[in-house]
Design an enzyme around this catalytic site. Structure first.
Site, PDB file in Angstrom:
ATOM      1  N   GLN A   1       0.875  -1.132  -0.105  1.00  0.00           N
ATOM      2  CA  GLN A   1       0.014   0.050   0.089  1.00  0.00           C
ATOM      3  C   GLN A   1       0.696   1.211  -0.178  1.00  0.00           C
ATOM      4  O   GLN A   1       0.364   2.307  -0.159  1.00  0.00           O
ATOM      5  CB  GLN A   1      -1.172   0.086   1.084  1.00  0.00           C
ATOM      6  CG  GLN A   1      -1.994  -1.018   1.209  1.00  0.00           C
ATOM      7  CD  GLN A   1      -2.958  -1.108   2.232  1.00  0.00           C
ATOM      8  OE1 GLN A   1      -2.725  -1.648   3.382  1.00  0.00           O
ATOM      9  NE2 GLN A   1      -4.271  -0.626   2.116  1.00  0.00           N
TER      10      GLN A   1
ATOM     11  N   ARG B   1       3.757   0.068  12.971  1.00  0.00           N
ATOM     12  CA  ARG B   1       3.571  -1.393  12.537  1.00  0.00           C
ATOM     13  C   ARG B   1       3.582  -1.118  10.958  1.00  0.00           C
ATOM     14  O   ARG B   1       2.652  -0.367  10.137  1.00  0.00           O
ATOM     15  CB  ARG B   1       1.967  -1.776  12.892  1.00  0.00           C
ATOM     16  CG  ARG B   1       1.640  -2.926  12.325  1.00  0.00           C
ATOM     17  CD  ARG B   1       0.461  -3.545  12.727  1.00  0.00           C
ATOM     18  NE  ARG B   1      -0.145  -4.708  12.183  1.00  0.00           N
ATOM     19  CZ  ARG B   1      -0.928  -4.797  11.200  1.00  0.00           C
ATOM     20  NH1 ARG B   1      -2.049  -3.795  10.984  1.00  0.00           N
ATOM     21  NH2 ARG B   1      -1.342  -6.196  10.583  1.00  0.00           N
TER      22      ARG B   1
ATOM     23  N   HIS C   1       0.916  -9.279   4.535  1.00  0.00           N
ATOM     24  CA  HIS C   1      -0.280  -8.378   4.566  1.00  0.00           C
ATOM     25  C   HIS C   1      -0.721  -8.461   3.012  1.00  0.00           C
ATOM     26  O   HIS C   1      -0.532  -7.573   2.199  1.00  0.00           O
ATOM     27  CB  HIS C   1       0.030  -7.220   4.791  1.00  0.00           C
ATOM     28  CG  HIS C   1      -1.058  -6.073   5.071  1.00  0.00           C
ATOM     29  ND1 HIS C   1      -1.149  -5.553   6.592  1.00  0.00           N
ATOM     30  CD2 HIS C   1      -2.009  -5.687   4.601  1.00  0.00           C
ATOM     31  CE1 HIS C   1      -2.160  -4.728   6.524  1.00  0.00           C
ATOM     32  NE2 HIS C   1      -2.652  -4.721   5.356  1.00  0.00           N
TER      33      HIS C   1
ATOM     34  N   ASN D   1      -1.905 -10.820   8.541  1.00  0.00           N
ATOM     35  CA  ASN D   1      -2.835  -9.652   8.772  1.00  0.00           C
ATOM     36  C   ASN D   1      -4.129 -10.129   8.216  1.00  0.00           C
ATOM     37  O   ASN D   1      -4.274 -10.556   7.046  1.00  0.00           O
ATOM     38  CB  ASN D   1      -2.373  -8.379   8.066  1.00  0.00           C
ATOM     39  CG  ASN D   1      -3.401  -7.327   7.944  1.00  0.00           C
ATOM     40  OD1 ASN D   1      -3.678  -6.923   9.097  1.00  0.00           O
ATOM     41  ND2 ASN D   1      -4.130  -7.072   7.193  1.00  0.00           N
ATOM     42  N   GLU D   2      -5.184 -10.000   8.941  1.00  0.00           N
ATOM     43  CA  GLU D   2      -6.602 -10.259   8.525  1.00  0.00           C
ATOM     44  C   GLU D   2      -6.700 -11.421   7.539  1.00  0.00           C
ATOM     45  O   GLU D   2      -7.162 -11.360   6.376  1.00  0.00           O
ATOM     46  CB  GLU D   2      -7.148  -8.863   7.818  1.00  0.00           C
ATOM     47  CG  GLU D   2      -7.029  -7.773   8.657  1.00  0.00           C
ATOM     48  CD  GLU D   2      -7.884  -6.535   8.094  1.00  0.00           C
ATOM     49  OE1 GLU D   2      -8.219  -6.594   6.922  1.00  0.00           O
ATOM     50  OE2 GLU D   2      -8.193  -5.377   8.761  1.00  0.00           O
TER      51      GLU D   2
ATOM     52  N   ASN E   1      -7.773  -5.770  14.399  1.00  0.00           N
ATOM     53  CA  ASN E   1      -8.237  -4.757  13.511  1.00  0.00           C
ATOM     54  C   ASN E   1      -9.578  -4.551  13.527  1.00  0.00           C
ATOM     55  O   ASN E   1     -10.267  -5.619  13.351  1.00  0.00           O
ATOM     56  CB  ASN E   1      -7.915  -5.143  12.038  1.00  0.00           C
ATOM     57  CG  ASN E   1      -6.299  -5.236  11.846  1.00  0.00           C
ATOM     58  OD1 ASN E   1      -5.615  -5.094  12.783  1.00  0.00           O
ATOM     59  ND2 ASN E   1      -5.915  -5.440  10.697  1.00  0.00           N
TER      60      ASN E   1
ATOM     61  N   TYR F   1     -12.917  -1.978  12.659  1.00  0.00           N
ATOM     62  CA  TYR F   1     -13.517  -0.782  11.791  1.00  0.00           C
ATOM     63  C   TYR F   1     -15.083  -0.416  12.075  1.00  0.00           C
ATOM     64  O   TYR F   1     -15.272   0.684  12.075  1.00  0.00           O
ATOM     65  CB  TYR F   1     -13.114  -0.530  10.366  1.00  0.00           C
ATOM     66  CG  TYR F   1     -11.721  -0.747   9.992  1.00  0.00           C
ATOM     67  CD1 TYR F   1     -11.013   0.459   9.755  1.00  0.00           C
ATOM     68  CD2 TYR F   1     -10.884  -1.828   9.592  1.00  0.00           C
ATOM     69  CE1 TYR F   1      -9.778   0.740   9.401  1.00  0.00           C
ATOM     70  CE2 TYR F   1      -9.492  -1.811   9.504  1.00  0.00           C
ATOM     71  CZ  TYR F   1      -8.875  -0.538   9.328  1.00  0.00           C
ATOM     72  OH  TYR F   1      -7.776  -0.386   9.238  1.00  0.00           O
TER      73      TYR F   1
ATOM     74  N   GLU G   1      -4.852  -2.228  13.999  1.00  0.00           N
ATOM     75  CA  GLU G   1      -5.607  -1.365  13.003  1.00  0.00           C
ATOM     76  C   GLU G   1      -6.922  -0.857  13.569  1.00  0.00           C
ATOM     77  O   GLU G   1      -7.678  -1.682  14.251  1.00  0.00           O
ATOM     78  CB  GLU G   1      -5.803  -1.772  11.660  1.00  0.00           C
ATOM     79  CG  GLU G   1      -4.907  -2.205  11.015  1.00  0.00           C
ATOM     80  CD  GLU G   1      -5.021  -2.681   9.658  1.00  0.00           C
ATOM     81  OE1 GLU G   1      -6.126  -2.688   9.292  1.00  0.00           O
ATOM     82  OE2 GLU G   1      -4.109  -3.499   8.897  1.00  0.00           O
TER      83      GLU G   1
ATOM     84  N   TRP H   1      -4.860   3.175  11.706  1.00  0.00           N
ATOM     85  CA  TRP H   1      -4.587   2.936  10.322  1.00  0.00           C
ATOM     86  C   TRP H   1      -5.178   4.059   9.619  1.00  0.00           C
ATOM     87  O   TRP H   1      -6.296   4.537   9.781  1.00  0.00           O
ATOM     88  CB  TRP H   1      -5.315   1.940  10.122  1.00  0.00           C
ATOM     89  CG  TRP H   1      -5.175   1.601   8.466  1.00  0.00           C
ATOM     90  CD1 TRP H   1      -5.853   2.110   7.441  1.00  0.00           C
ATOM     91  CD2 TRP H   1      -4.243   0.814   8.005  1.00  0.00           C
ATOM     92  NE1 TRP H   1      -5.508   1.527   6.126  1.00  0.00           N
ATOM     93  CE2 TRP H   1      -4.325   0.906   6.473  1.00  0.00           C
ATOM     94  CE3 TRP H   1      -3.151   0.053   8.435  1.00  0.00           C
ATOM     95  CZ2 TRP H   1      -3.518   0.392   5.612  1.00  0.00           C
ATOM     96  CZ3 TRP H   1      -2.251  -0.641   7.512  1.00  0.00           C
ATOM     97  CH2 TRP H   1      -2.301  -0.499   6.198  1.00  0.00           C
TER      98      TRP H   1
ATOM     99  N   TRP I   1      -6.313  -0.921  -1.734  1.00  0.00           N
ATOM    100  CA  TRP I   1      -6.780  -2.086  -2.353  1.00  0.00           C
ATOM    101  C   TRP I   1      -7.566  -2.145  -3.484  1.00  0.00           C
ATOM    102  O   TRP I   1      -7.566  -1.245  -4.508  1.00  0.00           O
ATOM    103  CB  TRP I   1      -7.167  -2.992  -1.354  1.00  0.00           C
ATOM    104  CG  TRP I   1      -6.317  -3.207  -0.108  1.00  0.00           C
ATOM    105  CD1 TRP I   1      -6.540  -2.873   1.186  1.00  0.00           C
ATOM    106  CD2 TRP I   1      -5.040  -3.881  -0.127  1.00  0.00           C
ATOM    107  NE1 TRP I   1      -5.514  -3.187   1.801  1.00  0.00           N
ATOM    108  CE2 TRP I   1      -4.332  -3.757   1.024  1.00  0.00           C
ATOM    109  CE3 TRP I   1      -4.143  -4.259  -1.406  1.00  0.00           C
ATOM    110  CZ2 TRP I   1      -3.164  -4.355   1.252  1.00  0.00           C
ATOM    111  CZ3 TRP I   1      -2.873  -5.025  -0.991  1.00  0.00           C
ATOM    112  CH2 TRP I   1      -2.570  -4.692   0.257  1.00  0.00           C
TER     113      TRP I   1
HETATM  114  C1  PNW Z   1      -8.011  -3.537   6.244  1.00  0.00           C
HETATM  115  N1  PNW Z   1     -13.762  -5.506   3.909  1.00  0.00           N
HETATM  116  O1  PNW Z   1      -8.610  -3.901   5.046  1.00  0.00           O
HETATM  117  C2  PNW Z   1      -6.348  -3.742   5.800  1.00  0.00           C
HETATM  118  O2  PNW Z   1      -5.803  -4.682   6.908  1.00  0.00           O
HETATM  119  C3  PNW Z   1      -5.910  -2.320   5.440  1.00  0.00           C
HETATM  120  O3  PNW Z   1      -4.603  -3.015   4.609  1.00  0.00           O
HETATM  121  C4  PNW Z   1      -7.100  -1.658   4.682  1.00  0.00           C
HETATM  122  O4  PNW Z   1      -6.110  -0.621   4.141  1.00  0.00           O
HETATM  123  C5  PNW Z   1      -7.649  -1.264   6.044  1.00  0.00           C
HETATM  124  O5  PNW Z   1      -8.241  -2.206   6.426  1.00  0.00           O
HETATM  125  C6  PNW Z   1      -8.725  -0.389   5.542  1.00  0.00           C
HETATM  126  O6  PNW Z   1      -9.620  -0.947   4.449  1.00  0.00           O
HETATM  127  C7  PNW Z   1      -9.796  -4.334   4.952  1.00  0.00           C
HETATM  128  O7  PNW Z   1     -14.092  -5.237   2.861  1.00  0.00           O
HETATM  129  C8  PNW Z   1     -10.232  -4.185   3.756  1.00  0.00           C
HETATM  130  O8  PNW Z   1     -14.427  -5.924   4.979  1.00  0.00           O
HETATM  131  C9  PNW Z   1     -11.597  -4.343   3.259  1.00  0.00           C
HETATM  132  C10 PNW Z   1     -12.528  -5.036   4.332  1.00  0.00           C
HETATM  133  C11 PNW Z   1     -12.015  -5.122   5.425  1.00  0.00           C
HETATM  134  C12 PNW Z   1     -10.568  -4.816   5.893  1.00  0.00           C
END
Ligand code: PNW
Length: 466
Positions: free
Chosen positions: A23, A80, A124, A168-169, A297, A299, A371, A418, A426
Site C-alpha cells: 500500500q 506497524r 499483508h 494480517n486479516e 483490527n 473498523y 488497526e 490506520w 486495495w
Molecule cells: C484492512 N472489508 O482491510 C487492511 O488491513 C488494510 O490494509 C486496509 O487498508 C484497511 O483495513 C482499510 O480498509 C480491509 O471489505 C479491507 O471488509 C476490506 C475489508 C476489511 C478490511
C-alpha cells in the site's frame, strides 16, 4: 503543554500508526523485487477502481527517512509495517534477496534511532506471484514456504524487532479474496476460501514454531480483523443470529488459535454445504501454540437480527448466497448511524463490546489494536491544511470506547492508527484515504492532517478529553 485529561491511559500504553508494504512502498521493480498477486490483480482491467496499482504508491521505499521523521514528529512510540515477501524472496522460496533484507534493516534501524518500537507484519497479502502460479494458498506447501520466509526474517531482524504479527486479516486473505473475489487473486469459490483460511492458519502456526525455536525476546501473534454484531432485540432468535455472525467472521480464525478447533456449530453448517477445512493430523496443535498476544483490527459493526426469510444452505448456490445462508442474519441499519467515506457504519460501542467479548471468550489475552481508523477523503484546503473532522471524531470516539474496555479489565497494550499515510486502498485504489498524513500522489508531498495533530496531542498527554 502536558495536561491530565479525563481519559487517561496506562503509562506503558503503546501508541502508534500502521501501514502495509504494497500500500505504501512503490518501487515495484526496484532492487530485485518480483511481482506479487496484488501486482497481477491490480493490472488486470476492471479489478481496481480507476485502474490504480501500487507501482509507485507513496514511494515510501525511497522516502523512508521522511516517513520515519513524520512518525517521530507525531510522537509515535511504535510503527506497524509489513514486510514484502516478494522483495525478500522473489521466487517465494529458496534464494534470498539481500537488497530486500537491507531495506527492512534500514527501516528498523531508523525507527530504533528515533525511539520508535518496530512492529512487523509478515503477511499483508502480497503473496509472491511465483507461488501463486503453483496454486498459492490453495497449496498446503505455501504454509511451509511462508514459515521459511518468516524464519529468514526472524534471523535477520529477530534481535531488533520486539513485536511480530504473522498474518494480517486472514478473513480478507481468504474469504474476501477467494469467495467474494474483491481482493487478489479474485476468485469466487467458497470451498477454496475455507481451504485457504486453513492454510493461512497453518502458516501462522508453522511460523510460530520457527519463532519459538529461536528463543527470541520478542512477542508474536496473529492480527485478525473482527467485527461486532449487536442483537437488535433480546429475542433469543436475534441473539442466535448474532452468534452465527460472530462464528462466521471472528471465531472461525480465533478459535483455532486459542481453543485448537473450529467453532463446531459453524463447521456443521459448512458441512451441510459439503465444505470442510482440509485438517491433517497435528495441524490444530501447530495452529494453537500459545501466542504472546493478539492483534485486533476493528473498523465497523452493526445491529443484526434473525432474518425475515431464512436462506437454506444449498451447495449449488452462488458463494455470496451460501455465505448469507451460513450467517443467516439480517443487518439492521439503525437510523442516525453515521458512515465513513467508504460507507462503513461508525459503531464505537461495537469496539468496546468486541474487546470485552474477546476477554471473556479467550481468557483475556494481551491485545494490541493493530488497526483502527476511518476513511475521510477531505483534501488540502485553501489554507494548506487538511481539516478531516470526520476522522478526528471517529478516532476520538474509538479511543474512548477502547478506554472503556481497559477499565472493564481488558488487557490492551497498544493502539496503531490506520494509517500513517493515505495509500493504495486495495480494490478502491487511491480514491479512499485513511491517512493521518495527506499524500499528493502527483508530487508525493506529505501534509499532516488535523487528525495527525490531534493524535499527536493525545500521545503527548497519554489521553484525551471525555
Ligand atoms: C484492512 N472489508 O482491510 C487492511 O488491513 C488494510 O490494509 C486496509 O487498508 C484497511 O483495513 C482499510 O480498509 C480491509 O471489505 C479491507 O471488509 C476490506 C475489508 C476489511 C478490511
Amino acid at each position: 503543554m502536558k495536561s491530565h485529561p479525563p481519559i487517561q491511559f496506562p503509562s506503558q500504553f503503546l501508541w502508534g500508526a500502521a501501514t502495509s508494504a504494497y500500500q505504501i512502498e512503490g518501487a515495484h521493480d526496484v532492487d530485485g523485487r518480483a511481482p506479487s498477486i496484488w501486482d497481477s490483480f491490480a493490472k488486470t482491467p476492471g479489478r481496481v477502481v480507476n485502474g490504480d496499482n501500487g507501482d509507485i504508491a507513496c514511494d515510501s521505499y525511497r522516502r523512508v527517512e521522511e516517513d520515519v521523521a513524520l512518525l517521530k514528529q507525531m510522537g509515535a512510540r511504535a510503527y506497524r509495517f509489513s514486510i514484502a515477501w516478494p522483495r525478500v524472496m522473489p521466487h517465494g522460496r529458496g534464494e534470498v534477496n539481500p537488497l530486500g533484507i537491507a531495506y527492512y534493516k534500514r527501516l528498523v534501524s531508523l525507527l530504533r534511532d528515533a525511539g520508535i518500537a518496530p512492529m512487523a507484519t509478515l503477511y499483508h497479502w502480497d503473496l509472491p506471484q511465483a507461488l501463486h502460479d503453483e496454486g498459492g494458498w490453495m497449496n498446503r506447501r505455501t504454509a511451509q514456504d511462508f514459515a521459511a520466509f518468516a524464519a529468514v526474517m526472524f534471523d535477520a531482524l529477530g534481535e531488533s524487532v520486539p513485536f511480530w504479527f504473522t498474518v494480517n486479516e486472514p478473513w480478507c486473505a481468504s474469504f474476501l479474496s477467494h469467495a467474494i473475489g474483491e481482493h487478489a487473486p479474485g476468485e469466487k469459490d467458497l470451498n477454496r476460501a475455507v481451504t485457504v483460511a486453513h492454510h493461512l492458519l497453518l502458516g501462522h502456526g508453522l511460523a510460530m514454531t520457527e519463532f519459538r525455536k529461536r528463543k527470541l525476546g520478542g512477542q508474536i501473534g496473529m492480527a485478525p480483523n473482527v467485527d461486532w454484531r449487536e442483537p437488535y432485540s433480546q429475542d433469543p432468535e436475534d441473539i442466535a443470529a448474532c452468534e452465527r455472525g460472530l462464528d462466521w467472521f471472528n471465531r472461525w480464525f480465533i478459535d483455532p488459535i486459542y481453543h485448537g478447533r473450529y467453532p463446531a456449530a459453524m463447521a456443521a453448517r459448512y458441512a451441510e454445504l459439503g465444505i470442510r477445512a482440509p485438517i491433517e493430523d497435528g495441524d490444530m496443535a501447530t495452529i494453537s501454540q500459545h501466542p504472546d498476544m493478539l492483534g485486533i483490527n476493528y473498523y465497523t459493526g452493526s445491529f443484526a437480527k434473525a432474518p425475515a426469510n431464512p436462506l437454506p444452505l444449498r451447495p449449488g448456490d452462488s458463494p455470496q448466497r451460501q455465505m448469507d445462508a451460513l450467517r443467516n442474519l439480517d443487518t439492521v441499519n439503525v437510523p442516525g448511524f453515521a458512515k465513513t467515506h467508504i460507507d462503513w457504519p461508525i459503531f464505537p460501542e461495537g469496539f468496546t463490546k468486541v474487546l470485552t467479548w474477546l476477554r471473556d471468550e479467550y481468557g483475556n489475552p494481551p491485545v494490541f489494536i493493530t488497526e483502527n481508523g476511518a476513511c475521510d477523503n477531505t483534501q488540502v484546503g485553501h489554507d494548506g491544511q487538511v481539516h478531516d473532522a470526520l476522522r478526528v471524531e471517529y478516532m476520538h470516539r474509538h479511543v474512548i470506547a477502547l478506554h472503556r474496555a481497559i477499565r472493564s479489565g481488558c488487557d490492551i497494550r497498544g493502539y496503531m492508527a490506520w494509517s500513517l499515510l493515505d495509500n493504495f486502498e486495495w480494490a478502491y485504489g487511491y480514491g479512499k484515504r485513511f491517512g493521518l498524513i495527506h499524500v499528493d500522489f502527483g508530487t508525493q508531498q506529505r501534509t499532516p492532517k488535523d487528525s495527525f495533530h490531534w493524535y499527536s496531542q493525545l500521545i503527548a498527554n497519554n489521553g484525551c478529553a471525555a
